[in-house]
Design a protein around this motif. Structure first.
Motif, PDB file in Angstrom:
ATOM      1  N   ARG A 147      42.948  12.917  27.930  1.00 12.19           N
ATOM      2  CA  ARG A 147      43.927  12.379  28.882  1.00 12.19           C
ATOM      3  C   ARG A 147      43.354  11.303  29.775  1.00 12.19           C
ATOM      4  O   ARG A 147      44.003  10.869  30.720  1.00 12.19           O
ATOM      5  N   GLN A 200      34.177  28.075  26.310  1.00 14.55           N
ATOM      6  CA  GLN A 200      35.418  27.910  27.076  1.00 14.55           C
ATOM      7  C   GLN A 200      36.233  29.201  27.113  1.00 14.55           C
ATOM      8  O   GLN A 200      36.751  29.578  28.169  1.00 14.55           O
ATOM      9  N   VAL A 202      46.287  26.952  24.382  1.00 16.29           N
ATOM     10  CA  VAL A 202      44.882  27.236  24.677  1.00 16.29           C
ATOM     11  C   VAL A 202      44.023  25.999  24.415  1.00 16.29           C
ATOM     12  O   VAL A 202      43.225  25.601  25.259  1.00 16.29           O
ATOM     13  N   ALA A 203      44.226  25.365  23.274  1.00  8.53           N
ATOM     14  CA  ALA A 203      43.466  24.151  22.973  1.00  8.53           C
ATOM     15  C   ALA A 203      43.803  23.047  23.964  1.00  8.53           C
ATOM     16  O   ALA A 203      42.953  22.252  24.354  1.00  8.53           O
ATOM     17  N   MET A 242      44.648  23.330  27.150  1.00 13.70           N
ATOM     18  CA  MET A 242      44.267  23.554  28.542  1.00 13.70           C
ATOM     19  C   MET A 242      42.906  24.203  28.737  1.00 13.70           C
ATOM     20  O   MET A 242      42.471  24.358  29.890  1.00 13.70           O
ATOM     21  N   ALA A 243      42.244  24.601  27.661  1.00 19.46           N
ATOM     22  CA  ALA A 243      41.089  25.501  27.785  1.00 19.46           C
ATOM     23  C   ALA A 243      40.108  25.175  28.907  1.00 19.46           C
ATOM     24  O   ALA A 243      39.788  26.041  29.710  1.00 19.46           O
ATOM     25  N   SER A 244      39.642  23.940  28.980  1.00 21.53           N
ATOM     26  CA  SER A 244      38.611  23.677  29.979  1.00 21.53           C
ATOM     27  C   SER A 244      39.170  23.650  31.397  1.00 21.53           C
ATOM     28  O   SER A 244      38.434  23.726  32.371  1.00 21.53           O
ATOM     29  N   GLU A 245      40.475  23.554  31.518  1.00 19.35           N
ATOM     30  CA  GLU A 245      41.083  23.551  32.856  1.00 19.35           C
ATOM     31  C   GLU A 245      41.446  24.952  33.334  1.00 19.35           C
ATOM     32  O   GLU A 245      41.691  25.166  34.519  1.00 19.35           O
ATOM     33  N   MET A 246      41.514  25.874  32.399  1.00 16.71           N
ATOM     34  CA  MET A 246      41.970  27.224  32.736  1.00 16.71           C
ATOM     35  C   MET A 246      41.119  27.900  33.802  1.00 16.71           C
ATOM     36  O   MET A 246      41.632  28.585  34.675  1.00 16.71           O
ATOM     37  N   ALA A 296      31.926  21.180  27.004  1.00 16.51           N
ATOM     38  CA  ALA A 296      32.645  22.433  27.224  1.00 16.51           C
ATOM     39  C   ALA A 296      33.408  22.388  28.552  1.00 16.51           C
ATOM     40  O   ALA A 296      34.500  22.929  28.676  1.00 16.51           O
ATOM     41  N   ALA A 297      32.846  21.739  29.533  1.00 12.24           N
ATOM     42  CA  ALA A 297      33.477  21.703  30.859  1.00 12.24           C
ATOM     43  C   ALA A 297      34.728  20.840  30.900  1.00 12.24           C
ATOM     44  O   ALA A 297      35.640  21.094  31.677  1.00 12.24           O
ATOM     45  N   MET A 298      34.780  19.795  30.062  1.00 12.31           N
ATOM     46  CA  MET A 298      35.862  18.826  30.165  1.00 12.31           C
ATOM     47  C   MET A 298      36.739  18.691  28.930  1.00 12.31           C
ATOM     48  O   MET A 298      37.739  17.959  28.963  1.00 12.31           O
ATOM     49  N   ALA A 299      36.389  19.374  27.837  1.00 13.06           N
ATOM     50  CA  ALA A 299      36.979  19.060  26.534  1.00 13.06           C
ATOM     51  C   ALA A 299      38.490  18.832  26.533  1.00 13.06           C
ATOM     52  O   ALA A 299      38.956  17.809  26.027  1.00 13.06           O
ATOM     53  N   SER A 300      39.248  19.745  27.107  1.00 15.44           N
ATOM     54  CA  SER A 300      40.695  19.575  26.987  1.00 15.44           C
ATOM     55  C   SER A 300      41.226  18.460  27.886  1.00 15.44           C
ATOM     56  O   SER A 300      42.343  17.987  27.706  1.00 15.44           O
ATOM     57  N   GLU A 301      40.426  18.026  28.830  1.00 16.08           N
ATOM     58  CA  GLU A 301      40.856  16.927  29.702  1.00 16.08           C
ATOM     59  C   GLU A 301      40.464  15.563  29.164  1.00 16.08           C
ATOM     60  O   GLU A 301      40.994  14.537  29.596  1.00 16.08           O
ATOM     61  N   THR A 335      37.197  31.528  30.360  1.00 17.39           N
ATOM     62  CA  THR A 335      38.572  31.872  30.716  1.00 17.39           C
ATOM     63  C   THR A 335      38.724  33.382  30.863  1.00 17.39           C
ATOM     64  O   THR A 335      39.296  33.854  31.842  1.00 17.39           O
TER      65      THR A 335
END
Lengths: 195, 195
Positions: free
Chosen positions: B119, B164, A110-111, A113-117, B111-116, B168
């Motif tokens: 990378r 986020q 979850v951490a 991928m969250a914003s991509e989910m 919030a929109a991009m955090a998990s990306e 989801t």
DNA sequence: TGTACATCAGTGAACGCGCGTTCACTGATGTAC
DNA sequence: TGTACATCAGTGAACGCGCGTTCACTGATGTAC
């Protein structure tokens, strides 16, 4: 009805395993079918004998990652509880451990991928929902029985958010954010109990 | 030294604006150079007269999105404070507003991009760090002066994570999570003050 | 036990497609005299 | 004021590349007799 797996089932499990790690490391778009097959010791042509589409594989990979997460988190909590920690502090200290900043690959799905989910197609999106729900349920189980429903959701959100922010900041700033969040989260929880 | 913008500067601002919305809607990989230029009313060939690379544009887009975020959040808080809300509840209610579940496009860039964010290449990554830091600073400013440093980080993590997760889950479950998080967050804050 | 055939699991070349980037060119605007 | 030229901002075709997906084929394993 033997429990032994066929050769194909073994390959399938290996592909899913590799993919479960790969998407957490590089994101949904970060690794291709060919990369994953190669890492699993196969060639890309065989992929569609295992999955109807790339998305179908993502669904299995997320499920796998989530199950691994829950198992290893539960285990890490157990260890702390046996040493005298409360379930809640065991949860927070296990989930927000410093080493998790760097190890996205086998960390919380979850951490990772969250914003991509929210941007995935239905099948993947639905599996994402299940992962979030499963995580909230695990947090709930670490809270006192009289905790209201909102508390598990708040704690889950805090832990997921903190891990992501710590990873973005990285280095000393990241570890600092994580440490402060652990401390505050546990302190607040104790205060609520004792107030 | 006129403040009037040249034609090129106007186009540049338009591209950055479009990109700032596009990446929040679709992710860093979700929209291409050609899409963005088209949405800005131009053809893709002209892109490299404005930016040395796609990544360089992402940096500007994030900065722009972040500045817009801070401005509109500060404004929404002002409105609530004028109606008698405390700075903290104004922050929480403005940031975790139900309408923000759907509107990723002009919502919080973190919030929109955090998990990306983790990378991305160095330049984009660094801008991401600045966006996180800016957001923590704004949260800090909504807290009482004697609040310790960890509190702003915890609150930021909670708000980012909650938005986020709500996105989801989506639908009723999402709004429910958001509502419960708002309530708990404010209630805990009050308890800390009065304990 | 050995031979003939079927099925299984995987190979590797090829496909269409979209992307980031480059570049020769064009039409509009600004400047020099 | 008009003409000639330079610069500016953008156009659109083309490039190389990597991706998801398809498919004819191959070698290994299992089955029938």
């Amino acid at each position: 009805m033997s429990t032994a797996l066929t050769k194909k089932e073994l390959s399938h499990a290996r592909i899913v395993d590799v993919a479960a790690r790969a998407i957490r490391r590089a994101g949904y778009h970060g690794v291709g079918v060919a990369d994953i097959m190669k890492e699993a010791g196969l060639t890309h042509g065989g992929f569609y004998a295992h999955f109807p589409s790339r998305d179908a594989m993502l669904v299995e990979a997320m499920q796998r990652a989530g199950q691994d997460n829950l198992a290893s988190l539960a285990e890490a909590m157990e260890r702390r509880i046996r040493k005298g920690a409360t379930p809640f502090s065991a949860l927070v200290e296990a989930y927000l451990h410093d080493t998790h900043i760097g190890k996205t690959e086998d960390g919380c799905i979850v951490a990772a991928m969250a914003s991509e989910m929210t941007r995935q197609e239905d099948a993947v999106r639905n599996e994402a929902r299940r992962r979030v729900a499963a995580m909230v349920a695990l947090v709930q189980s670490a809270l006192p029985d009289d905790a209201n429903a909102g508390e598990a959701q708040l704690v889950t959100a805090t832990m997921v958010g903190a891990l992501q922010l710590a990873r973005t900041l990285d280095g000393k700033a990241g570890r600092d954010l994580l440490a402060k969040t652990r401390k505050e989260l546990i302190a607040r929880h104790d205060r609520i109990i004792h107030c």
